[in-house]
Design a protein around this motif. Structure first.
Motif, short mmCIF file in Angstrom:
data_model
loop_
_atom_site.label_atom_id
_atom_site.label_comp_id
_atom_site.label_asym_id
_atom_site.label_seq_id
_atom_site.Cartn_x
_atom_site.Cartn_y
_atom_site.Cartn_z
N ASP A 69 1.80 -0.47 -6.21
CA ASP A 69 1.10 0.22 -5.20
C ASP A 69 -0.56 -0.33 -5.49
N ARG A 95 1.51 3.61 2.91
CA ARG A 95 0.46 4.07 3.27
C ARG A 95 -0.19 3.03 4.38
N CYS A 96 0.52 2.14 4.94
CA CYS A 96 0.38 1.35 6.04
C CYS A 96 1.22 0.84 6.71
N LEU A 138 -3.19 0.13 -4.07
CA LEU A 138 -4.09 0.99 -3.68
C LEU A 138 -4.44 1.73 -5.22
N SER A 139 -3.52 1.94 -6.08
CA SER A 139 -3.75 2.41 -7.43
C SER A 139 -4.49 1.56 -8.34
N LYS A 147 0.82 -1.29 -0.05
CA LYS A 147 -0.07 -0.16 0.14
C LYS A 147 0.85 1.12 0.06
N GLY A 148 0.71 1.87 -1.27
CA GLY A 148 1.57 3.19 -1.19
C GLY A 148 2.94 2.87 -1.87
N SER A 191 3.26 -2.23 5.53
CA SER A 191 4.00 -1.86 4.30
C SER A 191 5.46 -1.13 4.85
N ARG A 192 5.19 -0.22 5.75
CA ARG A 192 6.27 0.78 6.17
C ARG A 192 7.33 -0.40 6.76
N GLU A 237 6.56 6.46 0.34
CA GLU A 237 5.44 6.97 1.04
C GLU A 237 4.60 5.76 1.19
#
Length: 325
Positions: A170, A148-149, A172-173, A141-142, A152-153, A146
């Motif tokens: 990503d 986005r969760c 989310l895209s 995600k992201g 994922s980070r 960057e």
């Protein structure tokens, strides 16, 4: 081609949007004085061949100010993406890979009359291509820059900490990929890490591999840009770095050099610098040659279009390509 058009009035622009209906419309706000707009029009022309149900509209931003003002266009090139008359996305600047990616993502679901173009088999083929797009591929995600969760980070931090080279997608895209990959991989959550086309797993498994010391052996380690450039340059005895590829050059200089090389009968490979910004910028420094195309023979830079023209005129081109001089 029928799906590559130009709007010179606000009414024409609105007519094109209405006619496209639920199908994707891509509008290029351009200016005749900006060379990058001409380059992006060449990219649009190639995309128009691949996406027959998508309408590609060229619009001179300053000539149709009412449209430019409505959509707050402040620079060229700018691309707006419409479905059912509504703006669904935008792109600022001359970024061919990003334009291609957005068109592929937004055009997947609509055919004439709103019928779906894709099928399960098509989606599986697309997923296979994405999974194999890099030796180590992370669906997250992201982006690595960057996330986005939290999961994922964490997985990005682990991969970076262990100096592992990876590409990412990503989810989310693209809802189709997001849902389809769960079924394809039989893995219900994200992130998902693939190595050489095979699923490794999610964050917990990557953590276990890191703790056991196996992560470095499972995933390919990062290589320096210089090493990567050397590897690509030496992929073939004759290697051409260009905009586009053998089948479809995306600038006039690349088209001309292809014609010269094709006339020699000598085999060569190409690399599309529009698809890889790291290579595009890095090779300029590596070779100390600021423009494209760039031609290499046996790992050594020959030069660009002008030098290849000179070699052709002097009768030396074939022997240089064969490494004889």
């Amino acid at each position: 081609m029928a799906n590559l058009v130009e709007a010179t009035t606000q009414q024409q622009f609105e007519d094109f949007l209405a006619k496209a209906g639920k199908c994707l419309t891509v509008v290029h706000f351009q200016a005749a004085w900006a060379p990058q707009c001409g380059q992006m029009n060449e990219v649009m022309a190639e995309l128009a061949k691949e996406h027959a149900h998508t309408t590609f509209v060229k619009l001179e931003a300053e000539a149709v100010p009412e449209v430019s003002e409505k959509y707050e266009i402040s620079s060229v090139p700018t691309f707006l993406f419409f479905k059912s008359g509504e703006k669904v996305d935008h792109l600022d600047g001359a970024h061919a890979p990003e334009l291609t990616k957005k068109v592929q993502r937004l055009a997947v679901s609509e055919g004439p009359g709103g019928a779906a173009e894709g099928s399960g088999a098509d989606l599986n083929q697309r997923l296979k291509k994405l999974i194999n797009a890099a030796p180590c591929m992370l669906f997250m995600k992201g982006s690595p820059q960057e996330p986005r969760c939290g999961f994922s980070r964490q997985i990005v931090a682990l991969l970076k900490e262990h100096n592992i080279q990876f590409s990412s997608f990503d989810i989310l895209s693209d809802e189709e990929v997001r849902q389809g990959l769960k079924t394809y991989s039989n893995w219900p959550t994200y992130p998902q890490l693939y190595v050489n086309g095979e699923l490794v797993g999610g964050l917990d498994i990557v953590k276990e591999l890191a703790e056991s010391g196996e992560l470095e052996n499972t995933c390919p380690k990062a290589v320096t840009l210089e090493h990567r450039l050397k590897t690509i340059i030496n992929q073939s005895p004759v290697m051409l770095f260009m905009k586009g590829n053998k089948e479809a050059a995306k600038c006039g200089f690349s088209r001309q050099i292809l014609e010269l090389l094709n006339g020699t009968g000598v085999d060569y490979d190409t690399f599309d610098i529009l698809q890889d910004e790291e290579v595009r910028q890095g090779l300029k420094t590596y070779s100390n040659w600021p423009t494209y195309p760039q031609l290499y023979v046996k790992g050594e830079l020959v030069g660009g279009l002008d030098i290849v023209k000179e070699l052709k005129e002097s009768g030396e081109l074939v022997s240089v390509l064969k490494g004889e001089s």
